[in-house]
Scaffold this motif. Structure first.
Motif, PDB file in Angstrom:
ATOM      1  N   GLU A 147      53.821  63.536  32.936  1.00 27.13           N
ATOM      2  CA  GLU A 147      54.462  64.948  33.506  1.00 27.13           C
ATOM      3  C   GLU A 147      54.735  64.423  35.471  1.00 27.13           C
ATOM      4  OE1 GLU A 147      52.760  68.837  34.027  1.00 27.13           O
ATOM      5  OE2 GLU A 147      53.398  68.956  31.168  1.00 27.13           O
ATOM      6  N   GLN A 148      54.002  63.942  36.179  1.00 29.25           N
ATOM      7  CA  GLN A 148      53.922  63.683  37.146  1.00 29.25           C
ATOM      8  C   GLN A 148      55.372  62.977  37.384  1.00 29.25           C
ATOM      9  OE1 GLN A 148      52.324  64.362  41.002  1.00 29.25           O
ATOM     10  NE2 GLN A 148      51.696  65.791  39.315  1.00 29.25           N
ATOM     11  N   VAL A 174      55.311  62.848  23.765  1.00 28.25           N
ATOM     12  CA  VAL A 174      54.987  63.247  25.037  1.00 28.25           C
ATOM     13  C   VAL A 174      56.109  61.803  25.513  1.00 28.25           C
ATOM     14  CG1 VAL A 174      53.274  60.840  24.777  1.00 28.25           C
ATOM     15  CG2 VAL A 174      53.198  62.338  27.017  1.00 28.25           C
ATOM     16  N   ARG A 197      52.416  73.080  26.616  1.00 28.46           N
ATOM     17  CA  ARG A 197      52.509  72.695  27.430  1.00 28.46           C
ATOM     18  C   ARG A 197      50.622  71.988  27.021  1.00 28.46           C
ATOM     19  NH1 ARG A 197      50.900  73.814  33.451  1.00 28.46           N
ATOM     20  NH2 ARG A 197      51.693  70.973  34.371  1.00 28.46           N
ATOM     21  N   PHE A 215      45.778  70.661  33.955  1.00 25.08           N
ATOM     22  CA  PHE A 215      46.802  71.036  35.171  1.00 25.08           C
ATOM     23  C   PHE A 215      45.315  71.779  36.302  1.00 25.08           C
ATOM     24  CE2 PHE A 215      45.619  75.096  33.375  1.00 25.08           C
ATOM     25  CZ  PHE A 215      45.458  76.058  34.983  1.00 25.08           C
ATOM     26  N   PRO A 240      62.223  63.641  29.302  1.00 31.08           N
ATOM     27  CA  PRO A 240      61.491  64.977  28.947  1.00 31.08           C
ATOM     28  C   PRO A 240      62.615  65.585  27.725  1.00 31.08           C
ATOM     29  CG  PRO A 240      62.857  64.494  30.978  1.00 31.08           C
ATOM     30  CD  PRO A 240      62.710  63.549  30.541  1.00 31.08           C
ATOM     31  N   SER A 278      49.456  62.570  29.611  1.00 33.73           N
ATOM     32  CA  SER A 278      50.246  64.153  29.902  1.00 33.73           C
ATOM     33  C   SER A 278      50.435  64.067  31.732  1.00 33.73           C
ATOM     34  CB  SER A 278      49.998  65.627  29.170  1.00 33.73           C
ATOM     35  OG  SER A 278      49.686  65.127  27.777  1.00 33.73           O
ATOM     36  N   ARG A 325      57.487  65.017  30.112  1.00 36.39           N
ATOM     37  CA  ARG A 325      56.999  66.256  29.485  1.00 36.39           C
ATOM     38  C   ARG A 325      56.039  66.311  28.053  1.00 36.39           C
ATOM     39  NH1 ARG A 325      60.054  71.273  28.979  1.00 36.39           N
ATOM     40  NH2 ARG A 325      59.725  72.247  26.919  1.00 36.39           N
ATOM     41  N   ALA A 326      55.207  66.725  28.514  1.00 33.84           N
ATOM     42  CA  ALA A 326      54.225  66.622  27.694  1.00 33.84           C
ATOM     43  C   ALA A 326      53.712  67.776  26.658  1.00 33.84           C
ATOM     44  CB  ALA A 326      52.574  66.369  27.804  1.00 33.84           C
ATOM     45  N   ARG A 327      53.621  68.171  25.328  1.00 31.95           N
ATOM     46  CA  ARG A 327      53.789  69.153  24.607  1.00 31.95           C
ATOM     47  C   ARG A 327      53.172  69.084  23.330  1.00 31.95           C
ATOM     48  NH1 ARG A 327      55.667  73.719  27.318  1.00 31.95           N
ATOM     49  NH2 ARG A 327      56.603  74.712  25.236  1.00 31.95           N
TER      50      ARG A 327
END
Ligand code: AHM
Ligand code: MG
Length: 337
Positions: free
Chosen positions: A293-294, A322, A305, A159, A325, A289, A298-300
């Motif tokens: 996300e941007q 990924v 996360r 992040f 969502p 990711s 979603r990426a887990r």
């Protein structure tokens, strides 16, 4: 008749316009991205000629991941390093192809960013003329002063990325990037040598009907992953769901690029052989990711996360789920059963 203006925006202009909108921009970051696009153009030229010249096949060297390095990987690795070592924006680099930090030569100015990259991802596809890509991630240094970047500067959670993206060398070459304010795609026009804005503010569909995974690993997965895949390819009339389609290229950049535009989910789960998955957190999972996300995706990693994982090693691996969502949530529901 009034003149209709169809604005043609090069990536360079786009980056400058974006910078002008953000306060305190020094132009340093724009220049960094501009240098990177030069490297992508050079790699693109070489990838485009891979079938013509004697550039195919393995060099025979084994990289630190234990894989055979192919000539184009080594070439792309060097091109990026050489394009980026003297711009004055970086205090260090790290590549998926090299074990340790790549230092900026002492006679060049050092800057406030570090660059991590996978020079040519999906390299097993080079010899068969299938899409491959370059992935990059940019972080701001956290150590004070202007000395060489240290591990601490590289081992930051995703992040914290200032920008990230990829170039896909496919039927056309495209550069997709985010600087934390949306995702933009540029298609390369070789006749003028420019990346032109072609995909403005990309948004991933909320839900898609494609799943993308190496299903040959089925018998090595945890049974919760197996149950998700069984469900993904079945009709589920109770939920008005039809079997999803499977698409798997084996080039993560291409598989995730399709997922970004068409929706669905891409997975590289852990298995009994690779208990942390195959993909590298810093060179592959984090930048991809951030982009997804941007774009609203979603990426887990199966539990948390991806962008919040605290890295401990440059070459650490992570499981990755990924995509859209709703699709990623579907996978997560199976993982918690
Ligand atoms: P590479 O960095 O050595 O090219 O490996 C990463 C690639 C990804 O592009 C792709 O998603 C994955 O490896 C495919 O792995 P597999 O062959 O196990 O399905
Ligand atoms: Mg790779």
């Amino acid at each position: 008749m009034p003149l209709v203006s169809n604005k043609v925006t090069t990536i360079e202009r786009h980056i400058i316009e974006q910078q002008e909108r953000s306060n305190g921009a020094t132009g340093d970051f724009s220049a960094l991205l501009r240098d990177l696009t030069l490297a992508f153009k050079i790699i693109n030229r070489e990838v485009g000629q891979a079938g013509l010249v004697d550039a195919l096949g393995a060099t025979g060297n084994v990289n630190i991941q234990g894989e055979i390095v192919q000539k184009l990987d080594a070439f792309a690795n060097t091109v990026i390093y050489r394009a980026m070592d003297h711009g004055g924006h970086l205090c260090g680099m790290a590549s998926e192809e090299d074990e340790g930090i790549l230092e900026i030569p002492p006679h060049y100015k050092r800057g406030k960013y570090v660059l991590l990259f996978d020079p040519l991802d999906g390299s097993s596809n080079i010899d068969v003329n299938v899409s491959i890509g370059t992935i990059f991630s940019i972080l701001r240094r956290v150590t004070p002063g202007d000395g060489p970047g240290t591990l601490q500067d590289f081992l930051q959670p995703g992040f914290k990325q200032v920008a990230a993206g990829y170039t896909i060398y496919g039927p056309s070459t495209m550069l997709v990037y985010t600087a934390g304010r949306g995702v933009y795609g540029f298609t390369y026009d070789p006749s003028v040598g420019e990346f032109i804005l072609s995909h403005d503010e990309i948004r991933i569909p909320e839900h898609g009907t494609i799943y993308s995974v190496n299903e040959g690993n089925y018998h090595k997965w945890d049974e919760r992953v197996q149950r998700y895949i069984d469900w993904a390819k079945s009709d589920d009339p109770a939920h008005n769901k039809k079997a999803y389609s499977l698409r798997y290229i084996g080039s993560m950049v291409a598989d995730i690029h399709r997922t970004l535009l068409y929706g669905g989910v891409f997975l590289y789960p852990a298995d009994i052989k690779s208990y942390k998955g195959k993909l590298r957190l810093l060179y592959e999972a984090n930048p991809m990711s951030f982009v997804v996300e941007q774009a609203g995706g979603r990426a887990r990693d199966g539990g948390q996360r991806v962008l919040e994982i605290i890295p401990e090693q440059l070459h650490q691996r992570t499981p990755l789920i990924v995509g859209s969502p709703k699709n990623v949530e579907e996978v997560e529901r199976f993982l918690t059963l």
